[in-house]
Every structure is written in C-alpha cells, then in structure tokens.
Design a protein around this motif. Structure first.
Motif, PDB file in Angstrom:
ATOM      1  N   GLU A  17       1.121  -1.113   0.123  1.00 44.99           N
ATOM      2  CA  GLU A  17      -0.056  -0.097  -0.047  1.00 44.99           C
ATOM      3  C   GLU A  17       1.107   1.578   0.350  1.00 44.99           C
ATOM      4  OE1 GLU A  17      -4.208   0.494   2.032  1.00 44.99           O
ATOM      5  OE2 GLU A  17      -2.647  -0.053   2.815  1.00 44.99           O
ATOM      6  N   SER A  20       2.843   1.587  -3.462  1.00 44.66           N
ATOM      7  CA  SER A  20       1.978   1.771  -4.140  1.00 44.66           C
ATOM      8  C   SER A  20       1.644   3.718  -4.138  1.00 44.66           C
ATOM      9  CB  SER A  20       0.474   1.809  -4.328  1.00 44.66           C
ATOM     10  OG  SER A  20       0.561   0.555  -4.016  1.00 44.66           O
ATOM     11  N   GLU A  21       1.763   3.888  -3.116  1.00 45.20           N
ATOM     12  CA  GLU A  21       1.499   5.838  -2.644  1.00 45.20           C
ATOM     13  C   GLU A  21       2.782   6.460  -3.049  1.00 45.20           C
ATOM     14  OE1 GLU A  21       0.372   6.202   1.360  1.00 45.20           O
ATOM     15  OE2 GLU A  21      -2.049   5.726   0.860  1.00 45.20           O
ATOM     16  N   GLY A  24       3.214   6.826  -7.133  1.00 47.06           N
ATOM     17  CA  GLY A  24       1.873   7.572  -7.644  1.00 47.06           C
ATOM     18  C   GLY A  24       0.691   6.892  -7.801  1.00 47.06           C
ATOM     19  N   GLN A  25      -0.136   4.995  -8.203  1.00 44.46           N
ATOM     20  CA  GLN A  25      -0.879   4.670  -7.520  1.00 44.46           C
ATOM     21  C   GLN A  25      -1.703   4.328  -6.916  1.00 44.46           C
ATOM     22  OE1 GLN A  25       0.472   0.606  -9.969  1.00 44.46           O
ATOM     23  NE2 GLN A  25       3.117   0.962  -9.671  1.00 44.46           N
ATOM     24  N   ASP A  26      -2.679   4.099  -7.128  1.00 44.48           N
ATOM     25  CA  ASP A  26      -3.856   3.946  -6.146  1.00 44.48           C
ATOM     26  C   ASP A  26      -3.699   2.950  -5.758  1.00 44.48           C
ATOM     27  OD1 ASP A  26      -6.457   4.228  -5.237  1.00 44.48           O
ATOM     28  OD2 ASP A  26      -6.990   4.312  -6.703  1.00 44.48           O
ATOM     29  N   PRO A  27      -4.039   2.700  -4.681  1.00 43.90           N
ATOM     30  CA  PRO A  27      -4.111   1.765  -3.899  1.00 43.90           C
ATOM     31  C   PRO A  27      -4.816   0.720  -4.022  1.00 43.90           C
ATOM     32  CG  PRO A  27      -2.727   3.424  -2.256  1.00 43.90           C
ATOM     33  CD  PRO A  27      -3.255   3.941  -3.159  1.00 43.90           C
ATOM     34  N   ALA A  28      -6.524   1.645  -4.344  1.00 43.40           N
ATOM     35  CA  ALA A  28      -7.252   0.895  -3.809  1.00 43.40           C
ATOM     36  C   ALA A  28      -7.749  -0.076  -5.732  1.00 43.40           C
ATOM     37  CB  ALA A  28      -8.702   1.908  -4.482  1.00 43.40           C
ATOM     38  N   TYR A  29      -6.508   0.322  -6.541  1.00 44.22           N
ATOM     39  CA  TYR A  29      -6.381  -0.411  -7.639  1.00 44.22           C
ATOM     40  C   TYR A  29      -5.613  -1.560  -7.404  1.00 44.22           C
ATOM     41  CZ  TYR A  29      -4.724  -1.992 -12.598  1.00 44.22           C
ATOM     42  OH  TYR A  29      -4.336  -3.107 -12.894  1.00 44.22           O
ATOM     43  N   VAL A  30      -4.268  -1.432  -7.263  1.00 48.25           N
ATOM     44  CA  VAL A  30      -3.270  -2.033  -7.143  1.00 48.25           C
ATOM     45  C   VAL A  30      -3.866  -3.645  -6.200  1.00 48.25           C
ATOM     46  CG1 VAL A  30      -0.754  -2.557  -5.810  1.00 48.25           C
ATOM     47  CG2 VAL A  30      -1.440   0.039  -7.342  1.00 48.25           C
TER      48      VAL A  30
END
Length: 342
Positions: A17, A20-21, A24-30
């Motif tokens: 998590e 991901s943050e 720059g990626q959305d943790p909810a998607y990852v």
C-alpha cells in the motif's frame, strides 16, 4: 530444521500500500480484490479474512476444484468461451474425461495432470495446490538482504548449481516430472534437517498430513509420483512454496530471484538517505538540468528552501548557521562551476 516462517500478510499488505502511494499508483486499484484473486486464485470475498489471518483453510479437494473453475472462468479462449476439458487435457496427452472429477469437485487430479493444467493456463506451478495465505502472499509480491550466489539459489529452488547455470543461459535441463519431483523431495530432506542434524524421517513427514511413511517410499526411491494431497503436505511440512515440487527450473529460479530482488529493494529503501528517496520518487533530472543554470546566490536559496521543506516534514533537522551552511554553499559553488563548464 524447518524453513523460515512466511511473512505476515497484513504487514506485507501495508508495505505494498505504501509503495503504491509513493509510486503514484492508486492503492485501491493495486490491491483490488478481483486483481489479487486473478493472480492468486483465492476467491475475492475470502481475501480480507486471509490477510487478517482469520480465514479457515478449505479442504484440499475443494480448494483445487475452486481454483480450477476459476482458471476456466478467467482464462478463456479467443472467442471468450471456457476451454473444453478435452482441449486442456489434450495439451498433456490425456483424455478429457480424466479432468471430470476435478471439474465436478469429486476428486483430485493426478500430480502430472495438475502440472499440465497449470502449464496450459500459464499460471505458477503452485496455483492449484498453494494454501490461501501463500497464494495471497505471492500475489502481493507480484504487485508493484538478499543473496544471489548459486548455492543459495540452489537451496531456494532445489535445482543443482550446474542446472542453474544452464537455466540462466537459456538452456534449462529437461527432466521427466517423476525425476524432478524426486530430486526436489531429496533436496528438501537434505537441506532442511532436524535439530539434531539428521533428515526428517518419511514417517514424520507423512504423519504431518495424516498418512503413513510407506506412502512416501516410492517417491523417495524414484519409483512413482506422490498424489496431490501428499505433494501439498510435503511442501507445507517444509514451509516451501506450493509449487516447489512441480515448478520447472525456469519458473523455480525466477521465483527465487524475484524474492531476492524484493529483499534487496527493501534493504535499499531502509538504508537510503531521505534526500535520495525524494530524488528517486520524483523526476529530478529536469530539476537538476534547470538548477545547473543558477548563480551561486540561486543555489544557496534553493538549498535553504530544501532544508526548510525537509525540516517541516520531519525528514531533516533544521540546519544551524555556520559550518553546516558554509559547506552547503561550497557544494553549491561546485555545482555552479560544473554548470558553467557545461
């Protein structure tokens, strides 16, 4: 001595998590349940309880059946239809009827058939066998203090150092599945010893999954394959990944190298200077290119501003005036000289 215990899934989830943050990626998607389910074969609804450590493990027969149905539902042919049992079985020279009990949930496939199904769908060698915890752990590891010597890789994979050399050269040895499984089993017994330095007996291994030592005799002698339940029990006893006995050399080596890569990246992040972490997380090349044109006064202002920002974020104490600031000015002057020379 057993292998090291698997890492805490909840902690691994938090690390993914955070990564991901930072990237720059959305943790909810990852960390979406459907995405992790696709990688692991664990039902989406079970993933939160598996991560929390509260999920009851399914019986092996039910788990393998559900994983197989999930493969057929999520890996379809070019027309969007489920692959027929006959087409899957034909890939490993078996009749389609041999997969009937697996598809219906009334029986376990032979070990060779399980390996063929996994190869057909292009999933890792432990997909059908692995328990939910190790399946989710693997899926998390695939979402965005290691060693790499041949002996250590051999310990992790069960492949001889010479076979590792050939595999790295793109020429992996091709062994019959029966011989590969026997070699991997012997490797586990030779390298994961009891506290007194002796190999675990066949009866002790078999008792861990409610079987008799006699059931492993033919495997130890290279005369036959264990059934799927015995293979799962052996891997659980030694604490290795669910596909340890089944993975071909290329996949086994890739799994070991991926684990080492993760350990190295983790160690690097722990040792990294806070300023380097900021630079790694952002595109600093364009910043440096523009900063190279600054005057000495501009460099000093930029250094002061960065120090203040880091201090406010708790990454660096506020610098005192004097020697520390003078050294920063000297460094800035050096950069300016380089910028001017360019």
């Amino acid at each position: 001595m057993r292998a090291a215990p698997r890492p805490d899934l909840a902690a691994l989830w938090r690390r993914v998590e955070e990564l991901s943050e930072r990237s720059g990626q959305d943790p909810a998607y990852v960390l979406a349940a459907q995405r992790l389910s696709h990688l692991s074969g664990v039902e989406p609804a079970r993933i939160p309880s598996v991560v929390a450590g509260t999920a009851a493990e399914e019986p092996l027969e039910q788990r393998v059946h559900r994983r197989f149905l999930r493969l057929r539902a999520t890996r379809r042919d070019k027309h969007g239809r489920e692959w027929p049992l006959a087409a899957i079985a034909d890939d490993f020279d078996a009749p389609g009827a041999s997969l009937g009990p697996l598809n219906a949930g009334t029986g376990l496939p032979r070990l060779g058939h399980a390996a063929g199904v996994q190869r057909f769908f292009g999933v890792h060698a432990g997909f059908l066998l692995a328990d939910s915890k190790s399946s989710v752990e693997r899926a998390l590891a695939l979402t965005p203090d290691g060693r790499g010597d041949l002996e250590h890789l051999s310990y992790l994979t069960g492949i001889t150092p010479e076979a590792i050399r050939l595999t790295l050269d793109g020429r992996p040895p091709r062994l019959p599945l029966k011989e590969q499984v026997r070699q991997r089993f012997e490797h586990l017994r030779r390298t994961r010893l009891r506290e007194d330095g002796q190999p675990h007996s066949l009866s002790a291994i078999a008792r861990s999954f409610d079987a008799s030592g006699q059931s492993l005799t033919r495997l130890a002698q290279g005369e036959g394959l264990p059934n799927l339940a015995a293979a799962a029990g052996i891997q659980r006893f030694y604490g290795v990944e669910g596909g340890f006995l089944l993975a071909d050399d290329t996949e086994a080596l890739a799994t070991a190298l991926t684990a080492i890569e993760r350990e190295l990246e983790c160690a690097e992040r722990q040792q990294e200077n806070p300023m380097l972490a900021v630079m790694r997380a952002h595109d600093v090349r364009s910043i440096v290119t523009r900063a190279g044109r600054l005057s000495p006064r501009g460099w000093k202002s930029l250094a002061d501003h960065l120090d203040d920002l880091l201090a406010r974020e708790g990454q660096l104490g506020r610098p005192a005036t004097g020697a520390g600031r003078d050294s920063g000015d000297a460094a800035a002057g050096g950069h300016t000289a380089e910028g001017g020379a360019v």
